[in-house]
Enzyme design. Structure first.
Site, PDB file in Angstrom:
ATOM      1  N   ASP A  41       0.838  -1.191   0.000  1.00 30.74           N
ATOM      2  CA  ASP A  41       0.000   0.000   0.000  1.00 30.74           C
ATOM      3  C   ASP A  41       0.880   1.251   0.000  1.00 30.74           C
ATOM      4  O   ASP A  41       1.909   1.305   0.680  1.00 30.74           O
ATOM      5  CB  ASP A  41      -0.881  -0.017   1.251  1.00 30.74           C
ATOM      6  CG  ASP A  41      -1.854   1.140   1.317  1.00 30.74           C
ATOM      7  OD1 ASP A  41      -2.674   1.282   0.387  1.00 30.74           O
ATOM      8  OD2 ASP A  41      -1.794   1.905   2.304  1.00 30.74           O
ATOM      9  N   GLU A  82      14.156 -14.568   0.044  1.00 29.09           N
ATOM     10  CA  GLU A  82      14.569 -15.762   0.784  1.00 29.09           C
ATOM     11  C   GLU A  82      13.539 -16.886   0.662  1.00 29.09           C
ATOM     12  O   GLU A  82      13.818 -18.024   1.050  1.00 29.09           O
ATOM     13  CB  GLU A  82      14.755 -15.412   2.265  1.00 29.09           C
ATOM     14  CG  GLU A  82      15.884 -14.445   2.537  1.00 29.09           C
ATOM     15  CD  GLU A  82      15.972 -14.080   4.013  1.00 29.09           C
ATOM     16  OE1 GLU A  82      15.278 -14.742   4.825  1.00 29.09           O
ATOM     17  OE2 GLU A  82      16.713 -13.153   4.345  1.00 29.09           O
TER      18      GLU A  82
END
Length: 531
Positions: free
Chosen positions: A214, A266
């Site tokens: 956002d 990751e």
């Protein structure tokens, strides 16, 4: 847990699942209510996964469902690592993720890093603490101007109307680019990024497939908080010009996105998507550098009127904005912050015809498509009575701007009267109009001429037809008020007629049209796919 070093697409991997995906935005409050309180929830979404699979979407984007006092319907987050009881609990979220994956649907969730709720434990501690304290250093507290500090620290307006500063009892002011209940976090404070990393890992470890960020052009602020140029556009949904408006698109924001990307990388096959209201194509492209966002919302198509030249310009700018990066373009016509495009295009039967045409244009383009829940039904904006309005824009503007509630009315599923299967409770959080009886999902599912059937057919072809491939476009010559492009690689031709009369079709066999054809001519307010 498997990490990206073990498996999954890495940076720049062309095979990443999201590069040509169709995302479906679920406004959680308004999609489906399983608890019977008139407000949508996570179990409600889970109960409708079969519909979403039938529609043919690849992924969901869920608006915030975190703990919140709901001053901005969840975008004021009090605890980013828990579910608000209004929407369920963490077990309900886990069930939704597991079941969505069983339906081959990915789950992406909203991330709100620019601000917190004023009920967040950090902000409550800041209010109790003294000026200059570590607690206040997590936010933007400043002394006011004037001999008594009674004027705000600068001239910044709130996106929702009124000043972007609120004064606290001890005389200091705090910054909120949105509602006063949404104080902006100070990203120069190391506690702020450290907390976001905890939030990212919390949801990634629960199996989410990515994040929609956002206000992705927010977060960073220039240190001296300079005044805004009076010439800047400051409406709630405008693309911001950094040269005039220092509130957004500060260069420091890219450090935040690099931090987010480092964590997300990751985990295998996860995606980050930014809400980027930035004016210049070149500045937009910076957010999509290989170590920042995977995707960025480009809102030029939302802003374009139903006019072939304007739509072509929006397409060309959107492609140009990603040309220097490895990211695909994104396309969207509506979301929870803008007037639904059936209404923007004229409303009534005219608006529906035009929305059908633009659905084919959007789904013919290379890249990623975002559908907003209800656009596949052709839902228009709703003119709600004053008593029903809840958007903070309505209050902050002194009841001069009606806000965004009209595009957030609960989804009509079935039946002949409100609440149309959305809830067992007749008092839905926003009222549904009786005339939506003709627009329910149930009434459209078996109607081959419905808006829903058009979307299902187009999505199926987009996934399976070999002509709908290739990352580049070739433009044809076309009559005034029209355009036609071909997908290089696959060969699909998409033509749009926004003129007042029928025009000759480009050569090819009709694969799909948004409305009835006129022999070998393309009628007004119509789009067609040819091969």
């Amino acid at each position: 847990m498997r990490r990206s070093s073990d498996i999954g697409p890495g940076i720049g991997d062309e095979s990443a699942w999201w590069r040509d995906a169709v995302f479906y935005q679920v406004y959680v409050r308004s999609f489906a209510d399983a608890s019977g309180d008139g407000v949508g929830d996570l179990d409600g979404i889970r109960s409708r996964l079969g519909y979403l699979e039938l529609l043919g979407v690849d992924a969901l984007w869920l608006t915030p469902f975190y703990r919140s006092p709901m001053a901005d319907h969840g975008y004021d987050v009090a605890d980013p690592r828990d579910v608000d009881p209004l929407f369920g609990d963490l077990a309900a979220f886990d069930r939704l993720v597991a079941d969505a994956h069983e339906h081959n649907i990915k789950i992406t969730v909203d991330l709100v890093p620019n601000h917190s709720s004023d009920r967040h434990a950090w902000f409550q501690a800041a209010l109790r603490a003294a000026p200059g304290s570590p607690e206040r250093a997590r936010y933007h507290f400043r002394d006011g101007l004037g001999h008594d500090g009674s004027r705000p620290p600068n001239n910044w307006p709130s996106v929702f109307g009124g000043p972007a500063w609120t004064r606290v009892p001890d005389g200091q002011w705090y910054l909120h680019l949105f509602a006063p209940e949404q104080p902006d976090l100070d990203w120069d404070n190391p506690e702020v990024p450290a907390d976001l990393i905890r939030t990212l890992r919390f949801w990634l470890d629960r199996g989410v497939d990515g994040f929609r960020v956002d206000v992705a052009h927010g977060m960073a602020k220039p240190r001296d908080l300079p005044d805004l140029d009076p010439r800047a556009e400051i409406g709630s949904q405008v693309r911001h010009d950094n040269t005039l408006d220092p509130r957004f698109d500060d260069d420091g924001v890219h450090d935040v996105h690099r931090l987010i990307r480092k964590v997300v990388d990751e985990y295998p096959s996860r995606v980050t998507i930014g809400e980027i209201w930035v004016k210049e194509d070149e500045r937009f492209s910076r957010y999509l550098r290989p170590d920042e966002l995977h995707l960025g919302f480009n809102f030029r198509m939302v802003e374009a009127p139903f006019d072939a030249d304007a739509v072509r310009s929006a397409i060309e700018h959107s492609l140009a904005a990603v040309a220097s990066q490895s990211a695909p373009a994104t396309w969207t016509l509506s979301n929870h912050d803008v007037v639904r495009h059936v209404t923007r295009y004229g409303g009534g039967e005219l608006g529906v015809r035009r929305a059908r045409a633009m659905a084919l244009v959007q789904l013919a383009l290379p890249g990623v498509v975002f559908l907003y829940n209800g656009e596949e039904l052709g839902l228009p904006n709703v003119e709600l009575p004053d008593w029903a309005l809840q958007d903070p824009i309505w209050v902050r503007s002194g009841h001069t701007e009606r806000g965004r509630d009209g595009c957030r009315v609960p989804f009509p599923w079935e039946g002949s009267a409100p609440p149309f299967g959305f809830s067992e409770h007749p008092g839905t959080w926003l009222p549904q109009p009786n005339e939506w009886v003709a627009l329910t999902a149930e009434s459209q599912l078996e109607d081959p001429g419905s808006m829903l059937s058009l979307h299902r057919h187009a999505l199926e072809l987009r996934k399976t037809h070999p002509a709908i491939s290739g990352d580049e476009l070739e433009w044809y010559g076309a009559p005034p008020g029209c355009f036609a492009f071909r997908r290089k690689g696959g060969g699909l031709i998409c033509a749009l007629n926004t003129s007042g009369g029928p025009v000759p079709l480009p050569p090819g066999e009709v694969l799909l049209s948004s409305g009835p054809m006129d022999g070998d001519r393309l009628p007004p307010d119509t789009a067609v796919w040819l091969v």
